[in-house]
Scaffold this active site. Sequence first.
Site, short mmCIF file in Angstrom:
data_model
loop_
_atom_site.label_atom_id
_atom_site.label_comp_id
_atom_site.label_asym_id
_atom_site.label_seq_id
_atom_site.Cartn_x
_atom_site.Cartn_y
_atom_site.Cartn_z
N CYS A 66 0.83 -1.20 0.00
CA CYS A 66 0.00 0.00 0.00
C CYS A 66 0.87 1.25 0.00
CB CYS A 66 -0.92 0.02 1.21
SG CYS A 66 -1.95 1.50 1.32
N CYS A 90 -3.24 0.41 8.96
CA CYS A 90 -2.46 -0.83 9.06
C CYS A 90 -1.23 -0.64 9.94
CB CYS A 90 -2.01 -1.29 7.68
SG CYS A 90 -3.37 -1.78 6.61
N ASP A 129 -19.19 -12.44 24.71
CA ASP A 129 -18.58 -11.74 23.58
C ASP A 129 -18.72 -10.24 23.83
OD1 ASP A 129 -17.45 -10.99 21.21
OD2 ASP A 129 -19.03 -11.78 19.92
N CYS A 135 -11.89 -9.43 21.41
CA CYS A 135 -11.06 -8.73 20.42
C CYS A 135 -9.94 -7.94 21.10
CB CYS A 135 -11.91 -7.80 19.56
SG CYS A 135 -12.74 -6.49 20.49
#
Length: 402
Positions: A65, A74, A329, A356
């Site tokens: 990228c 990123c 979750d 997460c």
Amino acid sequence: MRVEIVKFDNQGRGIGYLNDKIIFIPKTVPGDIINVSITLEKKNHMEGRLLEIITPSKLRQKPVCPYFEICGGCDLMHISISEALDYKLNKVNDILKKNKIDYQVSEIIKSDNPYNYRDKVTLKVVEGKIGFFQSDTHSLVEINYCYLCKKIINKLIMDLPKLNINDGEIVIRCNYNDDILLSITTNDELENIDKLINDYKIVGIVKNDETIYGENYFIDKINNYLFKVSYNSFFQINPFICSKLFELIEIYTKESNKVLDLYCGVGTLSIVSSINASSVVGVEIVENAIIDANLNKNFNGRNNVEFICADTKDILNKITNKFDTIILDPPRSGVVRNVLDKIIEVNPNKIIYVSCDPNTLARDLKLLENNYEINNFKLLDMFPETEHVESIVILKNNSNKM
């Protein structure tokens, strides 16, 4: 100032030492020798910005990228996929060790593709330019392609200027069938909507929370399940890894009878676990999510699932049924302490914890360790090219040990 990067931190930044003080520099790789400028200095650490790579690390690779060095999206595109997977394993094990949890994670399920996996993206619009903010700033990086996004989303990004938005935010979602749902926040009048509708399978456009075309949702398909996904509801952004998560939930609920799914959202894990369980109760505080969950139950013909709109900590005080499995979750912040205390009182045979955030996960596992032991712990590379990683942990009740 010259710095050698010795390792990664748990946010994907390089770590070096300058004047006997630790310094964190994003977009660097262990083994890099660099010139750096100091952007923040505190008593115990510094933060820096990469100015020049003097000698590149053997681990460093050229990012695909062109925006990688300045975009805030990123973190790990400058190393190989295998190195990134090793980093994530090491990161989670390091966090477990720091929390004095005696377990070594050895498995990470990789994505089928590190690129073009995201089916949702949030774009900023500033003075007519579209892109992402740089990390920790409101400085826009104008883009015309994101390597993480699905190809249909990237095609649409090229046409978004036709809407003639000067300032605002655009959220693009797509499903398995490349149907597109647009959510736009702006005070500007939208132009050329008909052109986009003709060129793409746009099922709905929402502006400032008001539906101005079509519907405010679409139907997505993961494995053999169908789910209503509203413009503002949570849904996993990597369909392949989401399918693997569902497969694991099916496996880990095979011996379950009654399942309680806390923080159930639109009911995905409740519905998946109902394939094996005799009955499932899903609990979620967001009313719209429960409305969608009931629709999703009907879509999938799951009559053994009940959804309740309530605060998790309140519903646990009212439970009279015995649940042998509890699914957690939670949001990134993890499970609040009084909820964990109530779960211990409910005393299920098994807890399935999906997370997460490894830091809050480790914190919660530590609070549960006197009553539950880790039976299985897998990572899922839900977010390739970033430092983030999904976890699924199976906890067995200590009192059931022979």
